[in-house]
Scaffold this active site. Structure first.
Site, PDB file in Angstrom:
ATOM      1  N   PHE A  21      50.776  17.852 -68.051  1.00  0.00           N
ATOM      2  CA  PHE A  21      51.282  16.504 -67.764  1.00  0.00           C
ATOM      3  C   PHE A  21      52.690  16.267 -68.305  1.00  0.00           C
ATOM      4  O   PHE A  21      53.067  15.135 -68.579  1.00  0.00           O
ATOM      5  CB  PHE A  21      50.317  15.437 -68.298  1.00  0.00           C
ATOM      6  N   GLY A  79      47.713  24.216 -63.068  1.00  0.00           N
ATOM      7  CA  GLY A  79      46.342  23.852 -62.705  1.00  0.00           C
ATOM      8  C   GLY A  79      46.280  23.178 -61.343  1.00  0.00           C
ATOM      9  O   GLY A  79      45.211  22.953 -60.792  1.00  0.00           O
ATOM     10  N   ARG A 137      55.307  17.614 -45.739  1.00  0.00           N
ATOM     11  CA  ARG A 137      54.089  18.250 -45.245  1.00  0.00           C
ATOM     12  C   ARG A 137      53.273  18.788 -46.420  1.00  0.00           C
ATOM     13  O   ARG A 137      53.802  19.409 -47.333  1.00  0.00           O
ATOM     14  CB  ARG A 137      54.439  19.420 -44.326  1.00  0.00           C
ATOM     15  N   LEU A 165      51.136  21.467 -47.883  1.00  0.00           N
ATOM     16  CA  LEU A 165      50.814  22.866 -47.592  1.00  0.00           C
ATOM     17  C   LEU A 165      49.313  23.097 -47.758  1.00  0.00           C
ATOM     18  O   LEU A 165      48.719  23.870 -47.015  1.00  0.00           O
ATOM     19  CB  LEU A 165      51.596  23.796 -48.519  1.00  0.00           C
ATOM     20  N   GLY A 225      56.154  18.414 -52.077  1.00  0.00           N
ATOM     21  CA  GLY A 225      55.375  18.580 -53.313  1.00  0.00           C
ATOM     22  C   GLY A 225      54.777  17.257 -53.769  1.00  0.00           C
ATOM     23  O   GLY A 225      55.348  16.204 -53.542  1.00  0.00           O
ATOM     24  N   VAL A 226      53.608  17.339 -54.396  1.00  0.00           N
ATOM     25  CA  VAL A 226      52.960  16.121 -54.885  1.00  0.00           C
ATOM     26  C   VAL A 226      52.423  16.288 -56.297  1.00  0.00           C
ATOM     27  O   VAL A 226      52.271  17.392 -56.785  1.00  0.00           O
ATOM     28  CB  VAL A 226      51.756  15.680 -54.018  1.00  0.00           C
ATOM     29  N   GLU A 256      53.125  13.659 -59.304  1.00  0.00           N
ATOM     30  CA  GLU A 256      53.534  12.462 -60.036  1.00  0.00           C
ATOM     31  C   GLU A 256      53.578  11.194 -59.187  1.00  0.00           C
ATOM     32  O   GLU A 256      53.272  10.106 -59.667  1.00  0.00           O
ATOM     33  CB  GLU A 256      54.889  12.742 -60.677  1.00  0.00           C
TER      34      GLU A 256
HETATM   35 MO1  MOS Z   1      55.772  16.656 -65.163  1.00  0.00          MO
HETATM   36  S1  MOS Z   1      55.939  15.079 -66.499  1.00  0.00           S
HETATM   37  O1  MOS Z   1      57.406  16.917 -64.802  1.00  0.00           O
HETATM   38  O2  MOS Z   1      55.043  17.913 -65.992  1.00  0.00           O
END
Ligand code: MOS
Length: 757
Positions: free
Chosen positions: A248, A476, A638, A640, A712-713, A715
């Protein structure tokens, strides 16, 4: 209302693997317990280190008595600032290199600036012996007054004045002239990352060379940084992170325990394991800082924004500058002629803060989107309609077009799925089937998209398999699987025949696992590396002895589903295995390096967008508040792998619920100690706190960012959630909570319509 600002020129292409929900290829290693996490690494003569931590937060160490600890069973050594050996600070460097949020190496001097700072370390044959010895070390201190004051706006700053961020127009004048004004301060507390996997280092030292098993989201930076700190060349440091139990952001950059473990290993010439305890996780490995944000919004009576002012101050530690970029999304989310963003840092006796999922935008959007909700109430306007009215044509902070922006569609699709048209805006007016009060809230969100530099190598082997390598790591979220999908997509080799090797700095330098940038970043590098490997295979096919392609050229051949064949006559074909066997070659390889958008000139503003719709259920009779429904619609290019992407968004929404309703690191005013420093006392959402989360991806490919259109996803799923929750709480109760988390005490008041700040 503005039209959708961008239509993508290219249609979505077909693929057997891209865009297909794919289970994690590393899943079986994790479910069978064979995945080796950092602290799982053991060596025959391994010893354990346990830090001695400061019990004051401001002052200096005047003496350390290690005599009793040294006599204890199993104890190998006890080090202090007097005998740990040389540990250096990092030199300045460009890009993602030499980054550490806490720049002081451990035990550099006798100064103490936060509670839990390392003031010594005990090493013993078992972890219990090491801990007992560390606790038997007697440290005396000279204390100086501490400062953990929770008021940040309006207190002395680390710089002479607030720093000016993005600005346009004349915000001060336009605010004064605005027909409708809103001006409020929003507070978010210090929050602590709590991945289940504790931070850890296993350090192996051999003849001037370090092998560091690390819990790292950025092994390449970790290698270079630790080489500098230990005073050795980077080739003498190897960093390995095969699996991460998440991070995180807390595991992005090295923390002092890593150097401490490595120094012990060097001093003792023995492998050393140091696992940071859960309570130390609240002290010395970063946290999201406490932040005060003032937001002023001005609007015309029809809801058109005239002014956005966003001033914020985050706390930072006494010796390091960590700035939380709360204004990043503020400057571009809405069309508004007058914008002014300023920020500052205030020094407190706390450990150095760091990035925590969605750094900047997540707390920033809590404030800005809460203010938008309050403005909608003042305007007596629907909060979705208010946002749609202020949809911009371009990124007004840079003047650039958005690469792909569908925020309006996110809001409309989300409203439809949620049933927003049924909303009665009157506070406390809506009931569910059981007669409980429900409240509905909404927020928009944005998160920057980016590519950074990356290298990758793809090999095609004589057994018909492929292998891809890169010195990045899988936090992860599914990065192993993404690599396999990319290679399979480009070569036609089935997913099960693609081996993915990550998490070792001996591999080609890969990106950090941060910013939700990894997928966008590795896509071009892996696709080009695979193309280069295919070219190499074709060259081998042309030149091998007895080749059926003799006399042909590269342009005459193609590789389809792992078979090299003549375009003109596809019956003339050799499989990858046959080509390489014919030539007696074990493997051909392709290398590639892709450039980043970061720091480069870009013609577009790259951002992801989303809309969060939240329902809370309020039972005043038993003081129970629950998030009972979430609909989230995400525009992030998109997908993936929709399966892992959905999981990312669900996890992020859960963190958003935690931010809104539970999480807060509390400091003892007398000692500066984080006092709820355990999983029992630091309240986080559990399954019982989480409703079904309805995740929708708009799935518009962003071909300006890479060939597959992936942004990308991760955050983005957390951004806006807290504002949607507090908006829903207001709708249910009439209480506007401007200081997170929402506490039951805030809601236990007789009358509707007060504010908690
Ligand atoms: Mo995220 S806070 O860039 O690991």
């Amino acid at each position: 209302m503005a039209q959708e600002t961008q239509t993508n020129p290219k249609p979505m292409f077909e693929s057997k693997v891209i865009g297909v929900s794919t289970p994690r290829i590393d899943g079986p290693f994790k479910t069978t317990g064979t995945a080796k996490y950092t602290s799982d690494h053991n060596f025959p003569d391994l010893v354990y280190a346990w830090p001695v931590t400061a019990t004051i937060s401001s002052g200096s160490v005047t003496g350390v008595d290690t005599s009793q600890a040294r006599k204890m069973p199993g104890v190998v050594a006890v080090y202090t600032h007097e005998d740990i050996g040389p540990l250096y600070r990092t030199p300045p460097a460009a890009g993602f290199s030499m980054i550490q949020d806490e720049r002081r190496p451990p035990l550099e001097d006798a100064e103490v600036r936060y509670y839990g700072q390392y003031v010594g370390v005990a090493v013993a044959k078992t972890v219990e012996q090491a801990r007992a010895a560390a606790e038997a070390v007697r440290v005396s201190y000279k204390q100086t007054p501490l400062n953990i004051n929770g008021t940040l706006l309006g207190t002395p700053l680390s710089t002479p004045s607030m720093r000016r961020g993005s600005h346009r127009g004349d915000a001060a004048a336009s605010f004064e002239a605005s027909a409708v004004q809103h001006d409020a301060v929003y507070k978010t507390p210090s929050a602590t990352h709590n991945p289940i996997e504790l931070h850890a280092t296993v350090a192996v030292y051999d003849d001037g060379r370090f092998t560091l098993y690390e819990t790292s989201q950025a092994i390449v930076n970790h290698r270079d940084t630790l080489a500098a700190v230990l005073g050795v060349s980077p080739e003498n440091v190897q960093v390995i992170t095969r699996f991460l139990g998440s991070g995180f952001g807390g595991k992005l950059w090295p923390w002092p325990h890593s150097a401490l473990a490595a120094a012990c290993a060097r001093n003792l010439n023995q492998p050393v394991k140091l696992v940071v305890s859960r309570s130390m996780m609240f002290q010395s490995v970063g946290h999201r800082p406490a932040i005060d944000q003032q937001v002023k919004l001005g609007a015309e009576t029809n809801g058109k924004l005239t002014t956005i002012v966003h001033n914020y101050v985050n706390h930072t530690s006494m010796a390091d500058d960590y700035s939380e970029g709360c204004g990043e999304a503020t400057a571009l989310l809405y069309s508004c002629p007058n914008v002014d963003i300023t920020s500052g840092m205030a020094r407190r006796n706390v450990g150095t803060p760091t990035s925590m999922r969605g750094p900047g935008a997540v707390p920033g959007l809590y404030a800005v989107e809460s203010a938008m909700d309050e403005l909608a109430v003042k305007l007596e306007m629907d909060p979705v309609a208010l946002r749609l009215l202020n949809e911009p044509e371009k990124d007004e902070s840079s003047g650039k077009p958005f690469s792909s922006r569908h925020l309006a569609e996110c809001l409309k699709v989300g409203a439809e799925k949620f049933g927003w048209s049924q909303r009665n805006p009157a506070v406390g007016s809506m009931k569910n089937a059981e007669g409980m009060t429900v409240g509905w809230g909404v927020a928009a969100c944005s998160w920057g998209a980016m590519r950074i530099e990356a290298k990758a190598m793809v090999e095609l082997l004589v057994d018909g398999t492929a292998r891809v390598t890169c010195a990045t790591q899988d936090i992860g979220g599914g990065t192993y699987t993404t690599f396999a999908q990319l290679v399979s997509h480009e070569t036609g080799i089935p997913l099960q025949k693609v081996a993915v090797v990550l998490g070792d700095t001996r591999l080609p330098d890969g990106p950090i696992s941060g910013g939700s940038w990894t997928t966008a970043t590795i896509t071009p590098a892996v696709l080009s590396a695979a193309q280069n490997a295919v070219k190499a295979l074709v060259q081998v096919a042309l030149r091998a002895q007895h080749s059926p392609f003799a006399g042909k050229s590269e342009d005459d051949l193609e590789l389809v589903e792992g078979v090299v064949r003549l375009k003109a006559d596809t019956s003339v074909a050799l499989s990858q295995e046959e080509v390489l066997r014919l030539a007696n070659i074990k493997a051909v390889s392709g290398n590639a390096e892709s450039r980043g958008t970061l720091g480069a000139h870009n013609d577009y503003s790259f951002h992801s967008f989303g809309a969060q719709f939240v329902e809370v259920t309020w039972q005043p009779e038993i003081a129970r508040l629950r998030v009972s429904r979430v609909v989230t619609v995400i525009d992030a290019g998109r997908m993936l792998n929709p399966r892992t992407a959905q999981n990312q968004i669900e996890g992020a929404v859960v963190m958003g619920i935690g931010m809104a309703m539970f999480e807060s690191t509390e400091y003892d005013e007398r000692t500066g100690a984080p006092i709820n420093a355990s999983l029992a006392d630091y309240v986080m959402p559990v399954n019982a706190d989480c409703p079904k989360i309805d995740v929708t991806f708009l799935d518009y490919p962003d071909y300006h960012l890479n060939a597959l259109g992936a942004r990308g996803v991760g955050e983005i799923g957390m951004a806006g959630v807290a504002a949607a929750v507090t908006g829903a709480v207001y709708h249910a109760t009439g209480v506007r909570v401007r200081s997170l988390p929402v506490r039951i005490e805030d809601l236990l008041v007789p009358a509707h319509g007060h504010e908690v700040a």
